[in-house]
Design an enzyme around this catalytic site. Structure first.
Site, PDB file in Angstrom:
ATOM      1  N   ARG A  81       0.843  -1.190  -0.072  1.00 18.29           N
ATOM      2  CA  ARG A  81      -0.162   0.044   0.074  1.00 18.29           C
ATOM      3  C   ARG A  81       0.924   1.362   0.104  1.00 18.29           C
ATOM      4  O   ARG A  81       1.129   2.008  -1.143  1.00 18.29           O
ATOM      5  CB  ARG A  81      -1.027  -0.134   1.139  1.00 18.29           C
ATOM      6  CG  ARG A  81      -1.930   1.022   1.225  1.00 18.29           C
ATOM      7  CD  ARG A  81      -1.695   2.449   1.397  1.00 18.29           C
ATOM      8  NE  ARG A  81      -1.203   2.451   3.056  1.00 18.29           N
ATOM      9  CZ  ARG A  81      -0.634   3.487   3.538  1.00 18.29           C
ATOM     10  NH1 ARG A  81      -0.471   4.780   2.812  1.00 18.29           N
ATOM     11  NH2 ARG A  81      -0.280   3.661   4.736  1.00 18.29           N
ATOM     12  N   ASP A  82       1.536   1.740   0.983  1.00 20.50           N
ATOM     13  CA  ASP A  82       2.228   2.952   1.308  1.00 20.50           C
ATOM     14  C   ASP A  82       3.288   2.630   0.133  1.00 20.50           C
ATOM     15  O   ASP A  82       3.780   3.574  -0.318  1.00 20.50           O
ATOM     16  CB  ASP A  82       2.693   2.967   2.618  1.00 20.50           C
ATOM     17  CG  ASP A  82       3.222   4.469   3.141  1.00 20.50           C
ATOM     18  OD1 ASP A  82       3.657   5.162   2.041  1.00 20.50           O
ATOM     19  OD2 ASP A  82       3.080   4.831   4.246  1.00 20.50           O
ATOM     20  N   HIS A  99       4.425   4.992  12.894  1.00 18.98           N
ATOM     21  CA  HIS A  99       4.592   4.869  11.218  1.00 18.98           C
ATOM     22  C   HIS A  99       5.609   5.974  11.093  1.00 18.98           C
ATOM     23  O   HIS A  99       5.511   7.302  10.785  1.00 18.98           O
ATOM     24  CB  HIS A  99       3.076   4.894  10.708  1.00 18.98           C
ATOM     25  CG  HIS A  99       3.056   5.101   9.399  1.00 18.98           C
ATOM     26  ND1 HIS A  99       2.518   3.955   8.497  1.00 18.98           N
ATOM     27  CD2 HIS A  99       3.758   5.876   8.347  1.00 18.98           C
ATOM     28  CE1 HIS A  99       2.616   4.236   7.315  1.00 18.98           C
ATOM     29  NE2 HIS A  99       3.246   5.486   7.276  1.00 18.98           N
ATOM     30  N   CYS A 104       4.029   9.412   0.525  1.00 23.98           N
ATOM     31  CA  CYS A 104       2.536  10.051   0.275  1.00 23.98           C
ATOM     32  C   CYS A 104       2.786  10.964  -0.847  1.00 23.98           C
ATOM     33  O   CYS A 104       3.261  12.052  -0.741  1.00 23.98           O
ATOM     34  CB  CYS A 104       1.998  10.496   1.665  1.00 23.98           C
ATOM     35  SG  CYS A 104       0.524  11.474   1.333  1.00 23.98           S
ATOM     36  N   HIS A 156       8.249   7.524   8.271  1.00 29.34           N
ATOM     37  CA  HIS A 156       9.033   7.602   7.070  1.00 29.34           C
ATOM     38  C   HIS A 156      10.710   7.889   7.420  1.00 29.34           C
ATOM     39  O   HIS A 156      10.912   8.527   8.319  1.00 29.34           O
ATOM     40  CB  HIS A 156       8.202   8.575   6.099  1.00 29.34           C
ATOM     41  CG  HIS A 156       7.312   7.961   5.618  1.00 29.34           C
ATOM     42  ND1 HIS A 156       6.964   7.559   4.364  1.00 29.34           N
ATOM     43  CD2 HIS A 156       5.701   7.934   6.229  1.00 29.34           C
ATOM     44  CE1 HIS A 156       5.831   7.062   3.984  1.00 29.34           C
ATOM     45  NE2 HIS A 156       4.922   7.124   5.160  1.00 29.34           N
ATOM     46  N   ASN A 159       8.908   4.586   3.600  1.00 31.24           N
ATOM     47  CA  ASN A 159       8.715   4.002   4.944  1.00 31.24           C
ATOM     48  C   ASN A 159      10.037   3.461   5.414  1.00 31.24           C
ATOM     49  O   ASN A 159      10.952   3.159   4.747  1.00 31.24           O
ATOM     50  CB  ASN A 159       7.780   2.970   4.984  1.00 31.24           C
ATOM     51  CG  ASN A 159       6.403   3.368   4.614  1.00 31.24           C
ATOM     52  OD1 ASN A 159       5.599   3.837   5.669  1.00 31.24           O
ATOM     53  ND2 ASN A 159       5.961   3.431   3.325  1.00 31.24           N
TER      54      ASN A 159
HETATM   55  P1  HMG Z   1     -13.409  13.280  -3.264  1.00 33.53           P
HETATM   56  O1  HMG Z   1     -13.051  13.699  -4.486  1.00 33.53           O
HETATM   57  O2  HMG Z   1     -13.586  14.218  -2.034  1.00 33.53           O
HETATM   58  O3  HMG Z   1     -14.938  12.402  -2.860  1.00 33.53           O
HETATM   59  O4  HMG Z   1     -12.397  12.061  -2.680  1.00 33.53           O
HETATM   60  P2  HMG Z   1     -16.342  12.864  -3.686  1.00 33.53           P
HETATM   61  O5  HMG Z   1     -17.141  11.946  -2.516  1.00 33.53           O
HETATM   62  O6  HMG Z   1     -16.529  14.115  -3.847  1.00 33.53           O
HETATM   63  O7  HMG Z   1     -16.409  11.892  -4.904  1.00 33.53           O
HETATM   64  C1  HMG Z   1     -15.419  12.344  -6.019  1.00 33.53           C
HETATM   65  C2  HMG Z   1     -15.580  11.316  -7.141  1.00 33.53           C
HETATM   66  O8  HMG Z   1     -14.591  10.317  -6.432  1.00 33.53           O
HETATM   67  C3  HMG Z   1     -16.693  10.626  -7.435  1.00 33.53           C
HETATM   68  O9  HMG Z   1     -16.572  10.166  -8.844  1.00 33.53           O
HETATM   69  C4  HMG Z   1     -16.703   9.375  -6.610  1.00 33.53           C
HETATM   70  O10 HMG Z   1     -17.157   8.182  -7.145  1.00 33.53           O
HETATM   71  C5  HMG Z   1     -15.171   9.124  -6.426  1.00 33.53           C
HETATM   72  P3  HMG Z   1     -17.060  10.905  -9.994  1.00 33.53           P
HETATM   73  O11 HMG Z   1     -18.692  10.870  -9.968  1.00 33.53           O
HETATM   74  O12 HMG Z   1     -16.741  12.442 -10.148  1.00 33.53           O
HETATM   75  O13 HMG Z   1     -16.683  10.219 -11.231  1.00 33.53           O
HETATM   76  N1  HMG Z   1     -14.577   8.421  -5.114  1.00 33.53           N
HETATM   77  C6  HMG Z   1     -14.217   6.994  -5.367  1.00 33.53           C
HETATM   78  N2  HMG Z   1     -13.798   6.258  -6.144  1.00 33.53           N
HETATM   79  C7  HMG Z   1     -13.443   4.955  -5.718  1.00 33.53           C
HETATM   80  N3  HMG Z   1     -13.070   4.677  -4.459  1.00 33.53           N
HETATM   81  C8  HMG Z   1     -13.441   5.603  -3.461  1.00 33.53           C
HETATM   82  C9  HMG Z   1     -14.220   6.888  -3.683  1.00 33.53           C
HETATM   83  N4  HMG Z   1     -14.487   7.932  -3.006  1.00 33.53           N
HETATM   84  C10 HMG Z   1     -14.948   8.798  -4.114  1.00 33.53           C
HETATM   85  N5  HMG Z   1     -13.339   5.276  -2.280  1.00 33.53           N
HETATM   86  C11 HMG Z   1     -11.114  10.580  -1.428  1.00 33.53           C
HETATM   87  C12 HMG Z   1     -12.212  11.680  -1.430  1.00 33.53           C
HETATM   88  C13 HMG Z   1     -10.425  10.424  -0.086  1.00 33.53           C
HETATM   89  C14 HMG Z   1     -11.657   9.485  -1.920  1.00 33.53           C
HETATM   90  C15 HMG Z   1     -10.093  11.070  -2.431  1.00 33.53           C
HETATM   91  O14 HMG Z   1      -9.500  12.434  -1.855  1.00 33.53           O
HETATM   92  C16 HMG Z   1      -8.859  10.530  -2.679  1.00 33.53           C
HETATM   93  O15 HMG Z   1      -8.939   9.133  -3.073  1.00 33.53           O
HETATM   94  N6  HMG Z   1      -7.627  10.598  -1.927  1.00 33.53           N
HETATM   95  C17 HMG Z   1      -6.577   9.832  -1.923  1.00 33.53           C
HETATM   96  C18 HMG Z   1      -5.699   9.672  -0.782  1.00 33.53           C
HETATM   97  C19 HMG Z   1      -4.437   9.001  -0.649  1.00 33.53           C
HETATM   98  O16 HMG Z   1      -4.622   7.619  -1.039  1.00 33.53           O
HETATM   99  N7  HMG Z   1      -3.514   9.387  -0.117  1.00 33.53           N
HETATM  100  C20 HMG Z   1      -2.488   8.623   0.332  1.00 33.53           C
HETATM  101  C21 HMG Z   1      -2.655   7.645   1.287  1.00 33.53           C
HETATM  102  S1  HMG Z   1      -2.561   8.402   3.059  1.00 33.53           S
HETATM  103  C22 HMG Z   1      -1.029   8.350   3.436  1.00 33.53           C
HETATM  104  O17 HMG Z   1       0.130   7.850   2.725  1.00 33.53           O
HETATM  105  C23 HMG Z   1      -0.449   8.612   4.981  1.00 33.53           C
HETATM  106  C24 HMG Z   1      -0.097   7.296   5.891  1.00 33.53           C
HETATM  107  O18 HMG Z   1       0.762   6.333   5.360  1.00 33.53           O
HETATM  108  C25 HMG Z   1       0.377   7.638   7.245  1.00 33.53           C
HETATM  109  C26 HMG Z   1       1.569   8.635   7.337  1.00 33.53           C
HETATM  110  O19 HMG Z   1       2.306   8.238   6.531  1.00 33.53           O
HETATM  111  O20 HMG Z   1       1.371   9.559   7.965  1.00 33.53           O
HETATM  112  C27 HMG Z   1      -1.547   6.452   6.013  1.00 33.53           C
HETATM  113 MG    MG Z   2       2.979   6.532   5.111  1.00 27.44          MG
END
Ligand code: HMG
Ligand code: MG
Length: 300
Positions: free
Chosen positions: A16-17, A208, A241, A210, A250
């Site tokens: 994932r990450d 967690h 990220c 990095h 990570n």
């Molecule tokens: P949004 O655009 O605010 O959602 O997304 P929405 O509800 O307004 O919907 C907009 C469109 O997105 C729609 O499609 C939905 O169907 C679609 P359209 O009608 O325009 O064709 N949609 C989805 N499609 C598939 N799966 C879903 C989904 N939800 C909505 N679940 C959302 C909000 C959070 C989904 C978006 O902003 C997103 O996907 N962001 C990506 C965030 C991400 O993955 N970031 C990296 C991970 S976090 C990280 O790495 C940190 C961590 O490791 C810890 C650390 O290191 O600190 C965890």
């Molecule tokens: Mg992370």
């Protein structure tokens, strides 16, 4: 002499990450082979993918197919990132064992990452946590930017605790505190853990880290001294990220295992198998991964 814990549990977040920020598309069948290799390493939890919008994280667009195709080891819990109810619907179709919800302690990173303010995010995650628990799934709540935010700078422990409080109140089983940009030094880890552990039991807190500036191992040592026994890591040191510019991967599972096993701490994980899994994905990505232990193994 410091009394190290007897056992430490690592969660493998490489699939994932590790992959979410990669430009190279890894075909689903290779991800299946990779997760299957990791499943045989002794690791107890693998975060296999993300059920986020594939438009934002194209590298993980095959989460549902991956969940369906991997060979399940009954000793392993297979979790994934779940941002909202749509993500949970797909995650349940893929038969995940645990949901990882996520948000940030800082407002600007939260907005850039998930397109909502902190206050707008709470009810969305609350609903996912309730529905996940109802479906019998364990829930981890990730809190990102717990030390520094790439947009706002320093983040206070109080900001972090406020988010943890809310996620625990919704029913999260544990919280993973993310040094998203890999900026913390041990004194920051101490300052945060002093406050966090005054409020929550240490077995509910996962760290967690990095490794952007090479501080992750020092920060893990500091966390161990505070009684933390759960960490996230990624084979080879993959990861990052997309919404944290400049942040590196990570902490490498290979390096953490070298440290923990060297300290006499049991993890149940076979270092050789993790090395094989790291070489496997390194070959598929066609670039050298940052783990020092892996570089040493390559040179041997
Ligand atoms: P949004 O655009 O605010 O959602 O997304 P929405 O509800 O307004 O919907 C907009 C469109 O997105 C729609 O499609 C939905 O169907 C679609 P359209 O009608 O325009 O064709 N949609 C989805 N499609 C598939 N799966 C879903 C989904 N939800 C909505 N679940 C959302 C909000 C959070 C989904 C978006 O902003 C997103 O996907 N962001 C990506 C965030 C991400 O993955 N970031 C990296 C991970 S976090 C990280 O790495 C940190 C961590 O490791 C810890 C650390 O290191 O600190 C965890
Ligand atoms: Mg992370």
């Amino acid at each position: 002499m410091v009394q190290w814990p007897k056992y430490v549990q690592l969660k493998e977040v490489g699939p994932r990450d590790g992959l979410q920020n990669e430009k190279t598309w890894i075909p689903t069948e290779d991800k299946v082979d990779w997760v299957n290799k990791l499943s045989e390493s002794g690791v107890k939890e693998i975060e296999i993918s993300s059920f986020v919008n594939p438009k934002w994280i194209p590298a993980l667009a095959d989460a549902r197919e991956l969940g369906r195709r991997i060979t399940r080891n009954p000793d392993v819990s297979y979790s994934a990132l779940v941002p909202n109810m749509k993500g949970l619907e797909y995650a349940l179709e893929a038969d995940i064992d645990g949901s990882s919800v996520f948000m940030s302690a800082s407002e600007t990173h939260n907005r850039n990452n998930i397109n909502k303010s902190i206050n707008e995010t709470y009810p969305v995650l609350g609903e996912v946590i309730h529905a996940s628990k109802k479906a019998g799934k364990r829930v981890t709540g990730y809190v990102s930017t717990v030390f520094d935010c790439p947009y706002e700078g320093k983040v206070s422990p109080e900001q972090v605790i406020r988010v943890c409080d809310q996620l625990f109140e919704y029913g999260a089983d544990n919280i993973s505190l993310g040094d998203t940009i890999g900026s913390a030094v041990p004194s920051q880890v101490e300052a945060l853990l002093e406050k966090v552990l005054a409020r929550f039991p240490e077995d509910k807190i996962i760290m967690h880290f990095h490794n952007t500036r090479g501080m992750a191992i020092a920060n893990i040592m500091t966390s161990l001294r505070y009684g933390i026994t759960r960490f996230d890591s990624a084979v080879g040191g993959l990861g990052g990220c997309p919404y944290a510019p400049g942040a590196a991967g990570n902490v490498a599972t290979n390096d953490v295992l070298y440290l923990l096993h060297g300290l006499g701490i049991n993890t149940g994980i076979n270092e050789r198998k993790i090395e094989e899994a790291a070489f496997f994905i390194q070959n598929k990505l066609g670039k050298e991964l940052p783990s020092k232990s892996l570089a040493y193994a390559s040179a041997k």
